[in-house]
Motif scaffolding. Structure first.
Motif, PDB file in Angstrom:
ATOM      1  N   SER A 137       3.760   8.041   8.510  1.00  0.00           N
ATOM      2  CA  SER A 137       4.622   7.307   7.587  1.00  0.00           C
ATOM      3  C   SER A 137       3.762   6.833   6.421  1.00  0.00           C
ATOM      4  O   SER A 137       2.525   6.937   6.445  1.00  0.00           O
ATOM      5  N   TRP A 138       4.414   6.290   5.401  1.00  0.00           N
ATOM      6  CA  TRP A 138       3.642   5.755   4.282  1.00  0.00           C
ATOM      7  C   TRP A 138       2.791   4.567   4.722  1.00  0.00           C
ATOM      8  O   TRP A 138       1.671   4.385   4.245  1.00  0.00           O
ATOM      9  N   ASP A 139       3.303   3.791   5.659  1.00  0.00           N
ATOM     10  CA  ASP A 139       2.492   2.699   6.210  1.00  0.00           C
ATOM     11  C   ASP A 139       1.292   3.265   6.970  1.00  0.00           C
ATOM     12  O   ASP A 139       0.187   2.708   6.905  1.00  0.00           O
ATOM     13  N   GLY A 140       1.514   4.368   7.702  1.00  0.00           N
ATOM     14  CA  GLY A 140       0.420   4.995   8.424  1.00  0.00           C
ATOM     15  C   GLY A 140      -0.658   5.499   7.482  1.00  0.00           C
ATOM     16  O   GLY A 140      -1.861   5.362   7.761  1.00  0.00           O
ATOM     17  N   LEU A 141      -0.248   6.088   6.349  1.00  0.00           N
ATOM     18  CA  LEU A 141      -1.216   6.528   5.350  1.00  0.00           C
ATOM     19  C   LEU A 141      -1.989   5.337   4.796  1.00  0.00           C
ATOM     20  O   LEU A 141      -3.219   5.401   4.624  1.00  0.00           O
ATOM     21  N   THR A 142      -1.288   4.253   4.537  1.00  0.00           N
ATOM     22  CA  THR A 142      -1.948   3.041   4.030  1.00  0.00           C
ATOM     23  C   THR A 142      -2.977   2.539   5.025  1.00  0.00           C
ATOM     24  O   THR A 142      -4.114   2.189   4.657  1.00  0.00           O
ATOM     25  N   HIS A 143      -2.618   2.509   6.307  1.00  0.00           N
ATOM     26  CA  HIS A 143      -3.565   2.055   7.326  1.00  0.00           C
ATOM     27  C   HIS A 143      -4.785   2.984   7.403  1.00  0.00           C
ATOM     28  O   HIS A 143      -5.916   2.512   7.573  1.00  0.00           O
ATOM     29  N   TYR A 144      -4.544   4.293   7.295  1.00  0.00           N
ATOM     30  CA  TYR A 144      -5.670   5.239   7.318  1.00  0.00           C
ATOM     31  C   TYR A 144      -6.621   4.959   6.154  1.00  0.00           C
ATOM     32  O   TYR A 144      -7.848   4.905   6.328  1.00  0.00           O
ATOM     33  N   LEU A 145      -6.070   4.765   4.959  1.00  0.00           N
ATOM     34  CA  LEU A 145      -6.912   4.502   3.792  1.00  0.00           C
ATOM     35  C   LEU A 145      -7.683   3.191   3.933  1.00  0.00           C
ATOM     36  O   LEU A 145      -8.776   3.040   3.373  1.00  0.00           O
ATOM     37  N   HIS A 146      -7.137   2.268   4.703  1.00  0.00           N
ATOM     38  CA  HIS A 146      -7.827   0.995   4.931  1.00  0.00           C
ATOM     39  C   HIS A 146      -9.047   1.147   5.845  1.00  0.00           C
ATOM     40  O   HIS A 146      -9.852   0.218   5.943  1.00  0.00           O
ATOM     41  N   THR A 147      -9.188   2.303   6.518  1.00  0.00           N
ATOM     42  CA  THR A 147     -10.362   2.508   7.380  1.00  0.00           C
ATOM     43  C   THR A 147     -11.562   3.051   6.608  1.00  0.00           C
ATOM     44  O   THR A 147     -12.641   3.201   7.176  1.00  0.00           O
ATOM     45  N   TRP A 148     -11.393   3.350   5.324  1.00  0.00           N
ATOM     46  CA  TRP A 148     -12.483   3.957   4.560  1.00  0.00           C
ATOM     47  C   TRP A 148     -13.604   2.948   4.314  1.00  0.00           C
ATOM     48  O   TRP A 148     -13.371   1.819   3.867  1.00  0.00           O
ATOM     49  N   SER A 149     -14.817   3.373   4.577  1.00  0.00           N
ATOM     50  CA  SER A 149     -15.972   2.498   4.360  1.00  0.00           C
ATOM     51  C   SER A 149     -16.099   2.110   2.889  1.00  0.00           C
ATOM     52  O   SER A 149     -16.476   0.971   2.568  1.00  0.00           O
TER      53      SER A 149
END
Length: 325
Positions: free
Chosen positions: A255-267
């Protein structure tokens, strides 16, 4: 890599929102490992194991697996994910033994000489110091044992190539707010599909076994005219007759929220926020929210509507080598 080692880094979020490695990847590695008549399936070591994603997969095939990571937080999360609650614990999964230990890819003296059948590194190999790494893996591997290293690079939205330039600018352009904060040289090695990693030439290694597989689909051009360890970003060289380009195998529908959460894991994002904490309080959303909004706009232009979910795909590079028999 330093960001992942900080106590403030959310290792649980990293485990939840990063893509899972497909079974075909492990099948490819196991087929390669089994090609040696002396191949055994007793012990595997997963370096830079993070939260244990690849370690758990290896435990389905090997009797004993050791996951090693320099981040205490990652080791704690890995143990919690598999039922443990200490920094170093021994766990039983499907009749097999999993153990997590804090350590580095260049020195793991608690692993005995000539005792390991397969050494892996998932999304970590771009950080290693290779002179020391190859020496330590040679020490610990049995004759005929294998090394398999893989990394995935910049994601894309499947079926929407018009979004790729925006993603590239956000993730890789070092003049942009997030791209400039990725640590080097590791990020550059990842972006160039591990082509900068040179195989050792010392006699304890089987040079004829060296192999590179690029699961890239048609995302990147291939070339046989550019040296394997050079060339511009994104160009894949197939100089060795054993090197291959294959279809993409790393995908995840989110989902778009899932994409947002993934991007939040970037160092790089966490490094950016350390210097620009005010970004989190912007009235139009933080930098991730703004970026995701731009991607949504592109898909609306492409489709005339915004889908509830998008499919992400990642080009993945795999390199493999055997210790001489």
């Amino acid at each position: 890599m330093a960001t992942f080692s900080k106590s403030s880094f959310n290792s649980l979020g990293y485990a939840l929102f990063r893509p899972s490695y497909p079974s075909l990847l492990f099948e490819t590695i196991y087929k390669y490992h089994a090609s040696c008549p002396e191949a055994h399936w007793s012990r595997a070591v997963d370096l830079g194991c993070g939260t244990g994603q690849a370690t758990l997969e290896l435990a389905k095939k090997f009797d004993h697996v050791v996951g090693i990571d320099s981040s205490v937080g990652m080791i704690q999360t890995a143990n919690e994910n598999t039922g443990g609650d200490t920094l170093t614990s021994s766990l039983r999964i499907g009749g097999r033994n999993i153990e997590y230990k804090a350590g580095s890819a260049e020195a793991f003296p608690f692993i005995g000489n000539d005792s390991v059948d397969l050494i892996t590194a998932a999304q970590a190999a771009h950080w290693f110091k290779y002179e020391d790494f190859w020496a330590e893996t040679s020490r610990s591997l049995r004759k005929g044992g294998s090394v398999a290293l893989w990394c995935y690079s910049e994601f894309r939205l499947k079926g929407h190539p018009s979004s790729t330039p925006l993603i590239s600018a956000y993730a890789s352009d070092r003049s942009q707010p997030v791209g400039k904060y990725f640590e080097q040289p590791g990020r550059g090695i990842l972006e160039n599909h591990l082509q900068a990693i040179r195989f050792p030439t010392s006699p304890e290694w089987d040079a004829s076994s060296a192999k590179r597989i690029y699961f890239i689909g048609n995302h990147y051009p291939t070339s046989t005219s550019v040296p394997l360890h050079g060339g511009p970003k994104g160009l894949i060289s197939l100089d060795n007759e054993k090197d291959e380009a294959r279809e993409v195998i790393l995908n995840k529908r989110v989902s778009w929220d899932g994409l947002t959460h993934y991007l939040h894991t970037w160092s790089a994002l966490h490094a950016y926020w350390n210097e620009h904490p005010e970004d989190k309080g912007r009235s139009d959303g933080d930098i991730v929210t703004r970026f995701v909004g731009s991607l949504r706009d592109i898909l609306k232009q492409d489709l005339g509507m915004i889908p509830a979910e998008v499919e992400l795909e990642w080009p993945l590079a795999l390199i493999m080598l055997k210790k001489a028999s």
